[in-house]
Design a protein around this motif. Structure first.
Motif, PDB file in Angstrom:
ATOM      1  N   VAL A  50      19.858 -49.876 -30.106  1.00 22.20           N
ATOM      2  CA  VAL A  50      18.933 -50.406 -29.101  1.00 22.20           C
ATOM      3  C   VAL A  50      19.665 -51.149 -27.987  1.00 22.20           C
ATOM      4  N   VAL A  55      12.808 -53.008 -25.363  1.00 19.50           N
ATOM      5  CA  VAL A  55      12.130 -52.709 -26.625  1.00 19.50           C
ATOM      6  C   VAL A  55      10.763 -53.386 -26.649  1.00 19.50           C
ATOM      7  N   ALA A  88      19.670 -55.637 -27.545  1.00 15.32           N
ATOM      8  CA  ALA A  88      18.551 -55.121 -26.767  1.00 15.32           C
ATOM      9  C   ALA A  88      18.485 -55.875 -25.439  1.00 15.32           C
TER      10      ALA A  88
END
Length: 318
Positions: A50, A55, A88
């Motif tokens: 990620v 996200v 992320a």
């Protein structure tokens, strides 16, 4: 407009809902490993990289037979922290139902303000923003978070559902208490615009103190009308039934009940009595208990397109 990759993630108990959101975005939810150990501890990790992704963790934070509110909240906190640890670019909690939104202020000496505590915990885990569907008091929820808070309303969704009714009969939108009057008014305006004709408003007097509810006077014209009683949630259904009875006594021809979150604690069986013609909720939660006779009167509206559209707007910066 961001060019970073978009990733949709969900814990197991919100996977089906996240799948609906992802489908509207032409995506598939990324896989997670969720492992529960013998002592009750859990391990949660993404099974894909990620790093650099925006996200969205789609998670409804309600309690039911599958998991408690606190089980879901704890697992969510671990997941957010893990995503940030794995670089992320941003993590957004996308919550069809946000827990503790009703406990947003002190009503007695030494009371907790649990909404603020939940916000502090999620921010400590690294959440960058929160997107939530129809919270009890949007202003209070926004003030609880120091990160951006995006509130999504369901007034348009309910207006589309009831627009045909508003063309056939004179309609009054009723709030079951004065606290929900602003929410009911936004729905009234949306329904009036969708139906292309005037829609009236009203409310039912309600006072709560020490666990007791008093009042019950109806303000507004409901005689020979179709009435739509709107609230943010249905828990036991007592407030809605009380309002429905007041409308029937006032001469309402039809009484419909609408709420975003259909918790149906205790089954809320009295909602489906002859006093109520239909109950309309959304799929923001999985009901604690399926009410008896609900198949005949219950309609569940899909909110995943609304969530997907909000994600699309956020990505576009509009």
């Amino acid at each position: 407009m961001t060019a970073r990759p978009l990733t949709i993630l969900a814990l197991q108990d919100s996977h089906d809902y996240a799948q609906g959101v992802a489908t509207h975005l032409a995506l598939s939810p990324f896989p997670l490993e969720e492992r529960r150990f013998e002592d009750g501890e859990v391990k949660i990790r993404p099974l894909v990289d990620v790093a650099g992704h925006d996200v969205h963790v789609v998670q409804s934070l309600h309690g039911d037979g599958a998991a408690s509110v606190h089980d879901r909240l704890c697992r969510l906190a671990f997941l957010i922290a893990c995503l940030k640890d794995n670089d992320a670019a941003s993590v957004t909690l996308t919550a069809p139902y946000l827990c503790y939104a009703r406990k947003d202020r002190r009503t007695q000496p030494f009371d907790p303000v649990t909404m603020r505590y939940v916000a502090t915990m999620l921010e400590a885990m690294g959440v960058d923003r929160v997107m939530a569907l129809e919270v009890h008091n949007p202003a209070a929820a926004e003030n609880a978070f120091r990160r951006p808070f995006i509130h999504l309303e369901t007034a348009g969704l309910f207006a589309d559902h009831f627009r045909g009714l508003a063309r056939d009969l004179p309609v009054t939108v009723v709030s079951p208490d004065t606290g929900g009057a602003k929410r009911a008014e936004r729905f009234r305006q949306a329904l009036q615009a969708a139906a292309g004709r005037a829609v009236d408003s009203g409310f039912v007097e309600k006072n709560r103190s020490g666990g007791f509810i008093t009042g019950g006077a109806l303000m507004g014209d409901v005689k020979d009308r179709a009435v739509i009683i709107l609230d943010d949630m249905i828990s036991t259904g007592a407030t809605m039934v009380r309002a429905a009875r007041a409308c029937r006594l006032g001469g309402a021809r039809l009484v419909h009940i609408a709420a975003t979150h259909g918790l149906f604690n205790g089954g809320a069986a009295t909602l489906f009595s002859d006093e109520v013609d239909s109950v309309v909720v959304t799929n923001s939660v999985t009901p604690v208990e399926r009410p008896p006779l609900s198949d005949r009167k219950l309609t569940i509206l899909d909110t995943s397109p609304l969530i997907a559209a909000a994600i699309r707007r956020l990505r576009a910066g509009t």
